[in-house]
Design a protein around this motif. Structure first.
Motif, short mmCIF file in Angstrom:
data_model
loop_
_atom_site.label_atom_id
_atom_site.label_comp_id
_atom_site.label_asym_id
_atom_site.label_seq_id
_atom_site.Cartn_x
_atom_site.Cartn_y
_atom_site.Cartn_z
N LEU A 1 11.04 -34.69 54.35
CA LEU A 1 12.36 -34.41 53.59
C LEU A 1 11.52 -34.27 52.19
N GLN A 2 11.90 -33.08 51.58
CA GLN A 2 11.40 -32.80 50.15
C GLN A 2 12.57 -32.93 49.33
N ASN A 3 12.57 -33.79 48.11
CA ASN A 3 13.57 -34.04 47.19
C ASN A 3 12.90 -33.58 45.88
N SER A 4 13.70 -32.89 45.01
CA SER A 4 13.03 -32.92 43.49
C SER A 4 14.28 -32.88 42.55
N LEU A 5 13.94 -33.16 41.52
CA LEU A 5 14.96 -33.30 40.23
C LEU A 5 14.20 -33.07 38.98
N ASN A 6 14.59 -32.01 38.31
CA ASN A 6 13.91 -31.63 37.04
C ASN A 6 15.05 -32.00 35.87
N GLN A 7 14.81 -33.13 35.26
CA GLN A 7 15.81 -33.52 34.35
C GLN A 7 16.32 -32.39 33.20
N GLU A 8 14.91 -31.67 32.77
CA GLU A 8 15.34 -30.89 31.76
C GLU A 8 16.40 -29.69 32.15
N LYS A 9 16.66 -29.76 33.54
CA LYS A 9 17.96 -28.65 33.70
C LYS A 9 19.04 -29.28 34.42
N PHE B 1 24.25 -33.12 30.94
CA PHE B 1 24.94 -33.95 31.05
C PHE B 1 26.42 -33.78 30.20
N VAL B 2 27.55 -34.41 30.62
CA VAL B 2 28.72 -34.22 30.14
C VAL B 2 28.75 -34.54 28.60
N ASP B 3 28.03 -35.84 28.33
CA ASP B 3 28.09 -36.14 26.99
C ASP B 3 26.82 -35.58 26.21
N ASN B 4 25.95 -34.92 26.72
CA ASN B 4 24.92 -34.30 26.03
C ASN B 4 23.82 -35.22 25.88
N VAL B 5 24.07 -36.52 26.52
CA VAL B 5 22.93 -37.72 26.46
C VAL B 5 22.40 -37.81 27.65
N PRO B 6 21.00 -37.44 27.79
CA PRO B 6 20.49 -37.82 29.30
C PRO B 6 20.50 -39.31 29.69
N ASP B 7 20.81 -39.30 30.89
CA ASP B 7 20.68 -40.70 31.51
C ASP B 7 19.30 -41.42 31.87
N VAL B 8 19.15 -42.59 31.06
CA VAL B 8 17.75 -43.04 31.23
C VAL B 8 17.34 -43.32 32.52
N ALA B 9 18.43 -43.57 33.71
CA ALA B 9 17.96 -43.85 35.27
C ALA B 9 17.50 -42.53 35.64
N VAL B 10 17.86 -41.28 35.30
CA VAL B 10 17.38 -40.13 35.78
C VAL B 10 16.24 -39.65 35.39
N SER B 11 15.25 -39.44 36.43
CA SER B 11 13.85 -39.17 35.91
C SER B 11 13.39 -37.63 36.71
N THR B 12 12.38 -37.10 36.07
CA THR B 12 11.76 -35.90 36.92
C THR B 12 11.09 -36.33 38.05
N ASN C 1 14.14 -44.14 52.90
CA ASN C 1 13.16 -43.63 51.86
C ASN C 1 13.72 -43.82 50.51
N LYS C 2 12.90 -44.21 49.46
CA LYS C 2 13.14 -44.08 47.90
C LYS C 2 13.21 -42.66 47.32
N LEU C 3 13.93 -42.57 46.45
CA LEU C 3 14.09 -41.37 45.61
C LEU C 3 13.75 -41.38 44.32
N GLY C 4 12.77 -41.26 43.30
CA GLY C 4 12.49 -41.17 42.15
C GLY C 4 12.61 -42.76 41.69
N ASN C 5 13.06 -43.06 40.94
CA ASN C 5 12.99 -44.41 40.20
C ASN C 5 13.93 -45.33 40.89
N GLN C 6 15.17 -44.99 41.04
CA GLN C 6 16.27 -45.96 41.51
C GLN C 6 17.08 -45.31 42.82
N GLY C 7 16.81 -44.01 43.24
CA GLY C 7 17.39 -43.56 44.16
C GLY C 7 16.96 -43.90 45.57
N ARG C 8 17.73 -43.65 46.71
CA ARG C 8 17.39 -44.08 48.11
C ARG C 8 18.18 -43.29 48.98
N LEU C 9 17.58 -42.85 49.99
CA LEU C 9 18.17 -42.24 51.23
C LEU C 9 18.42 -43.35 52.08
#
Length: 183
Positions: A8-16, A19-30, A61-69
């Motif tokens: 399984l390949q999972n990726s997230l680019n926080q720069e893309k 956010f609704v409030d235009n404030v990045p969520d610190v829990a989300v990482s690249t 499996n863990k995804l990033g800092n806090q996510g999990r499958l």
């Protein structure tokens, strides 16, 4: 009995991410991960009954800092009721569960005509009503269509979904055909 293994390949680019409030969520990482995974299932049937149990994402499996499958567990069963020479009714249930989440149940009913055409309806608690239809072509190819009408809060953002199915029958000489052996 079936086993599936893969990557399984999972990726997230926080720069893309917007956010609704235009404030990045610190829990989300690249991140970008590639992890092994596995699924397992058992299917049993007779000419009138079918059932099965399976599990996906066995490695949890863990995804990033806090996510999990998380592992997903499925249990299904159904029964074929002959209404007359041409029609059969096939009610079935599907239970789906993920640890630390609400369970989900699909209550299904299909009508099969001459082992060629079928139609049905499904109710998924907390989510949708589904309408289904399909045809079997020369006992080799199944073509089906379903439409989900969303009934949960997500219906504010989604009008429903369409699904087209195409199935190929590899063993048409089986002595006992599962009543579920059509879409």
């Amino acid at each position: 009995l079936g086993v599936s293994a893969g990557l399984l390949q999972n990726s997230l680019n926080q720069e893309k991410v917007q956010f609704v409030d235009n404030v990045p969520d610190v829990a989300v990482s690249t991140y970008n991960t590639l992890k092994p995974d596995m699924s397992f299932g058992i299917w049993f049937y007779s000419s009138k009954f079918f059932g099965g149990v399976s599990s996906m994402q066995l490695f949890d499996n863990k995804l990033g800092n806090q996510g999990r499958l998380n592992r997903h567990y499925y249990t299904t069963a159904g029964y074929k009721i002959k209404l007359n020479r041409e029609l059969s009714l096939i009610p079935s249930l599907l239970f789906k569960t993920v640890p630390n989440s609400a369970y989900q149940v699909d209550i299904n009913a299909k009508i099969k005509y001459l082992n060629l055409f079928w139609g049905g309806i499904s109710y998924r608690n907390q989510d949708a009503v589904v309408f289904l239809t399909g045809i079997n072509v020369k006992n080799l190819v199944d073509v089906g269509y379903s439409y989900d009408i969303t009934t949960s809060n997500i219906s504010k953002y989604a009008n429903g979904s369409h699904e087209v199915m195409l199935g190929f029958r590899l063993n048409t000489q089986a002595e006992i055909v599962s009543p579920h052996d059509f879409w």
